[in-house]
Motif scaffolding. Structure first.
Motif, PDB file in Angstrom:
ATOM      1  N   PHE A  53       0.796  -1.232   0.000  1.00 60.61           N
ATOM      2  CA  PHE A  53       0.000   0.000   0.000  1.00 60.61           C
ATOM      3  C   PHE A  53       0.828   1.282   0.000  1.00 60.61           C
ATOM      4  O   PHE A  53       1.854   1.341  -0.638  1.00 60.61           O
ATOM      5  CB  PHE A  53      -1.081  -0.010   1.058  1.00 60.61           C
ATOM      6  CG  PHE A  53      -2.039  -1.172   0.937  1.00 60.61           C
ATOM      7  CD1 PHE A  53      -2.371  -1.715  -0.294  1.00 60.61           C
ATOM      8  CD2 PHE A  53      -2.593  -1.745   2.053  1.00 60.61           C
ATOM      9  CE1 PHE A  53      -3.244  -2.783  -0.401  1.00 60.61           C
ATOM     10  CE2 PHE A  53      -3.472  -2.814   1.968  1.00 60.61           C
ATOM     11  CZ  PHE A  53      -3.796  -3.330   0.729  1.00 60.61           C
ATOM     12  N   LEU A  54       0.405   2.318   0.715  1.00 66.13           N
ATOM     13  CA  LEU A  54       0.946   3.669   0.557  1.00 66.13           C
ATOM     14  C   LEU A  54       2.096   3.972   1.513  1.00 66.13           C
ATOM     15  O   LEU A  54       2.037   3.664   2.693  1.00 66.13           O
ATOM     16  CB  LEU A  54      -0.163   4.697   0.782  1.00 66.13           C
ATOM     17  CG  LEU A  54      -1.329   4.615  -0.204  1.00 66.13           C
ATOM     18  CD1 LEU A  54      -2.432   5.571   0.227  1.00 66.13           C
ATOM     19  CD2 LEU A  54      -0.882   4.924  -1.603  1.00 66.13           C
ATOM     20  N   TYR A  55       3.139   4.623   0.948  1.00 65.87           N
ATOM     21  CA  TYR A  55       4.280   5.012   1.763  1.00 65.87           C
ATOM     22  C   TYR A  55       4.707   6.428   1.409  1.00 65.87           C
ATOM     23  O   TYR A  55       4.241   7.007   0.430  1.00 65.87           O
ATOM     24  CB  TYR A  55       5.456   4.044   1.593  1.00 65.87           C
ATOM     25  CG  TYR A  55       6.001   3.926   0.195  1.00 65.87           C
ATOM     26  CD1 TYR A  55       7.047   4.741  -0.229  1.00 65.87           C
ATOM     27  CD2 TYR A  55       5.505   2.993  -0.700  1.00 65.87           C
ATOM     28  CE1 TYR A  55       7.566   4.627  -1.502  1.00 65.87           C
ATOM     29  CE2 TYR A  55       6.018   2.864  -1.973  1.00 65.87           C
ATOM     30  CZ  TYR A  55       7.048   3.679  -2.375  1.00 65.87           C
ATOM     31  OH  TYR A  55       7.558   3.564  -3.638  1.00 65.87           O
ATOM     32  N   TYR A  75       5.799   3.236   5.478  1.00 65.77           N
ATOM     33  CA  TYR A  75       4.411   2.991   5.092  1.00 65.77           C
ATOM     34  C   TYR A  75       3.493   3.685   6.088  1.00 65.77           C
ATOM     35  O   TYR A  75       3.512   3.377   7.268  1.00 65.77           O
ATOM     36  CB  TYR A  75       4.117   1.484   5.046  1.00 65.77           C
ATOM     37  CG  TYR A  75       4.679   0.855   3.798  1.00 65.77           C
ATOM     38  CD1 TYR A  75       3.932   0.820   2.636  1.00 65.77           C
ATOM     39  CD2 TYR A  75       5.964   0.364   3.784  1.00 65.77           C
ATOM     40  CE1 TYR A  75       4.458   0.287   1.484  1.00 65.77           C
ATOM     41  CE2 TYR A  75       6.501  -0.167   2.626  1.00 65.77           C
ATOM     42  CZ  TYR A  75       5.740  -0.201   1.481  1.00 65.77           C
ATOM     43  OH  TYR A  75       6.274  -0.716   0.327  1.00 65.77           O
ATOM     44  N   TRP A  76       2.727   4.638   5.625  1.00 72.63           N
ATOM     45  CA  TRP A  76       1.792   5.340   6.507  1.00 72.63           C
ATOM     46  C   TRP A  76       0.367   4.818   6.334  1.00 72.63           C
ATOM     47  O   TRP A  76      -0.498   5.106   7.146  1.00 72.63           O
ATOM     48  CB  TRP A  76       1.870   6.849   6.325  1.00 72.63           C
ATOM     49  CG  TRP A  76       1.615   7.337   4.949  1.00 72.63           C
ATOM     50  CD1 TRP A  76       2.547   7.529   3.970  1.00 72.63           C
ATOM     51  CD2 TRP A  76       0.361   7.709   4.385  1.00 72.63           C
ATOM     52  NE1 TRP A  76       1.944   7.970   2.831  1.00 72.63           N
ATOM     53  CE2 TRP A  76       0.595   8.095   3.061  1.00 72.63           C
ATOM     54  CE3 TRP A  76      -0.937   7.741   4.873  1.00 72.63           C
ATOM     55  CZ2 TRP A  76      -0.426   8.508   2.218  1.00 72.63           C
ATOM     56  CZ3 TRP A  76      -1.941   8.152   4.026  1.00 72.63           C
ATOM     57  CH2 TRP A  76      -1.674   8.531   2.719  1.00 72.63           C
ATOM     58  N   LEU A  77       0.130   4.032   5.308  1.00 71.88           N
ATOM     59  CA  LEU A  77      -1.130   3.294   5.162  1.00 71.88           C
ATOM     60  C   LEU A  77      -0.746   1.876   4.739  1.00 71.88           C
ATOM     61  O   LEU A  77      -0.806   1.516   3.574  1.00 71.88           O
ATOM     62  CB  LEU A  77      -2.051   3.949   4.132  1.00 71.88           C
ATOM     63  CG  LEU A  77      -3.435   3.319   3.982  1.00 71.88           C
ATOM     64  CD1 LEU A  77      -4.208   3.390   5.286  1.00 71.88           C
ATOM     65  CD2 LEU A  77      -4.218   4.031   2.887  1.00 71.88           C
ATOM     66  N   PRO A  78      -0.293   1.052   5.716  1.00 69.33           N
ATOM     67  CA  PRO A  78       0.243  -0.266   5.386  1.00 69.33           C
ATOM     68  C   PRO A  78      -0.839  -1.335   5.273  1.00 69.33           C
ATOM     69  O   PRO A  78      -1.922  -1.213   5.828  1.00 69.33           O
ATOM     70  CB  PRO A  78       1.160  -0.570   6.567  1.00 69.33           C
ATOM     71  CG  PRO A  78       0.536   0.157   7.704  1.00 69.33           C
ATOM     72  CD  PRO A  78      -0.095   1.390   7.117  1.00 69.33           C
ATOM     73  N   ASN A  79      -0.489  -2.382   4.578  1.00 67.69           N
ATOM     74  CA  ASN A  79      -1.342  -3.560   4.480  1.00 67.69           C
ATOM     75  C   ASN A  79      -1.408  -4.225   5.856  1.00 67.69           C
ATOM     76  O   ASN A  79      -0.375  -4.526   6.453  1.00 67.69           O
ATOM     77  CB  ASN A  79      -0.742  -4.528   3.457  1.00 67.69           C
ATOM     78  CG  ASN A  79      -1.601  -5.731   3.194  1.00 67.69           C
ATOM     79  OD1 ASN A  79      -2.355  -6.177   4.047  1.00 67.69           O
ATOM     80  ND2 ASN A  79      -1.465  -6.289   2.009  1.00 67.69           N
ATOM     81  N   TRP A  86       4.569  -2.023   9.513  1.00 71.24           N
ATOM     82  CA  TRP A  86       3.708  -0.933   9.974  1.00 71.24           C
ATOM     83  C   TRP A  86       4.514   0.206  10.584  1.00 71.24           C
ATOM     84  O   TRP A  86       5.154   0.051  11.609  1.00 71.24           O
ATOM     85  CB  TRP A  86       2.714  -1.415  11.010  1.00 71.24           C
ATOM     86  CG  TRP A  86       1.686  -2.370  10.547  1.00 71.24           C
ATOM     87  CD1 TRP A  86       1.453  -2.814   9.280  1.00 71.24           C
ATOM     88  CD2 TRP A  86       0.734  -3.052  11.369  1.00 71.24           C
ATOM     89  NE1 TRP A  86       0.426  -3.720   9.268  1.00 71.24           N
ATOM     90  CE2 TRP A  86      -0.029  -3.878  10.531  1.00 71.24           C
ATOM     91  CE3 TRP A  86       0.471  -3.041  12.731  1.00 71.24           C
ATOM     92  CZ2 TRP A  86      -1.057  -4.676  11.016  1.00 71.24           C
ATOM     93  CZ3 TRP A  86      -0.546  -3.834  13.216  1.00 71.24           C
ATOM     94  CH2 TRP A  86      -1.305  -4.640  12.362  1.00 71.24           C
ATOM     95  N   PHE A  87       4.474   1.363   9.968  1.00 73.34           N
ATOM     96  CA  PHE A  87       5.034   2.607  10.504  1.00 73.34           C
ATOM     97  C   PHE A  87       6.511   2.508  10.886  1.00 73.34           C
ATOM     98  O   PHE A  87       6.974   3.214  11.766  1.00 73.34           O
ATOM     99  CB  PHE A  87       4.196   3.088  11.699  1.00 73.34           C
ATOM    100  CG  PHE A  87       2.717   3.067  11.402  1.00 73.34           C
ATOM    101  CD1 PHE A  87       2.171   3.955  10.497  1.00 73.34           C
ATOM    102  CD2 PHE A  87       1.897   2.126  12.004  1.00 73.34           C
ATOM    103  CE1 PHE A  87       0.814   3.926  10.208  1.00 73.34           C
ATOM    104  CE2 PHE A  87       0.541   2.086  11.724  1.00 73.34           C
ATOM    105  CZ  PHE A  87      -0.001   2.997  10.828  1.00 73.34           C
TER     106      PHE A  87
END
Length: 102
Positions: A53-55, A75-79, A86-87
């Motif tokens: 996802f989004l980083y 990643y600020w919106l991780p799977n 995560w983060f």
């Protein structure tokens, strides 16, 4: 395990390989506890991985005041299926500006 900035010798991360510093797909995901620098700042250039996802890209401000652009990412919106990313600050295991000591 240690991750060091090659040019300055600054310690970026130190910890056990595993949950502290997690290797995944040729990168290292560094937990907050293992991160030994405050030199990473978001440069707000976004990125997208189709399954992680989004980083956002991170620049590294070393002790000498110089900036290495795009040295890491977070990643600020991780799977949710990958809790080990995560983060966390992530760096490439093959980045020419880093020395990896195991």
């Amino acid at each position: 395990m240690k991750i060091i900035h090659k040019e300055t010798g600054e310690l970026i991360a130190s910890g056990k390989r595993g949950w502290a510093i997690t290797p995944f797909e040729g990168n290292y995901y560094i937990s907050r506890k293992a991160l030994k620098t405050k030199g990473f700042t978001a440069n707000y250039v976004p990125g997208l991985c189709l399954y992680k996802f989004l980083y956002v890209w991170l620049d590294f401000h070393n002790q000498n005041g110089e900036v290495d652009k795009f040295l890491g990412w977070k990643y600020w919106l991780p799977n949710p299926l990958f809790p080990f990313i995560w983060f966390r600050v992530a760096v490439s295991k093959n980045h020419p500006d880093l020395v990896i000591m195991e």
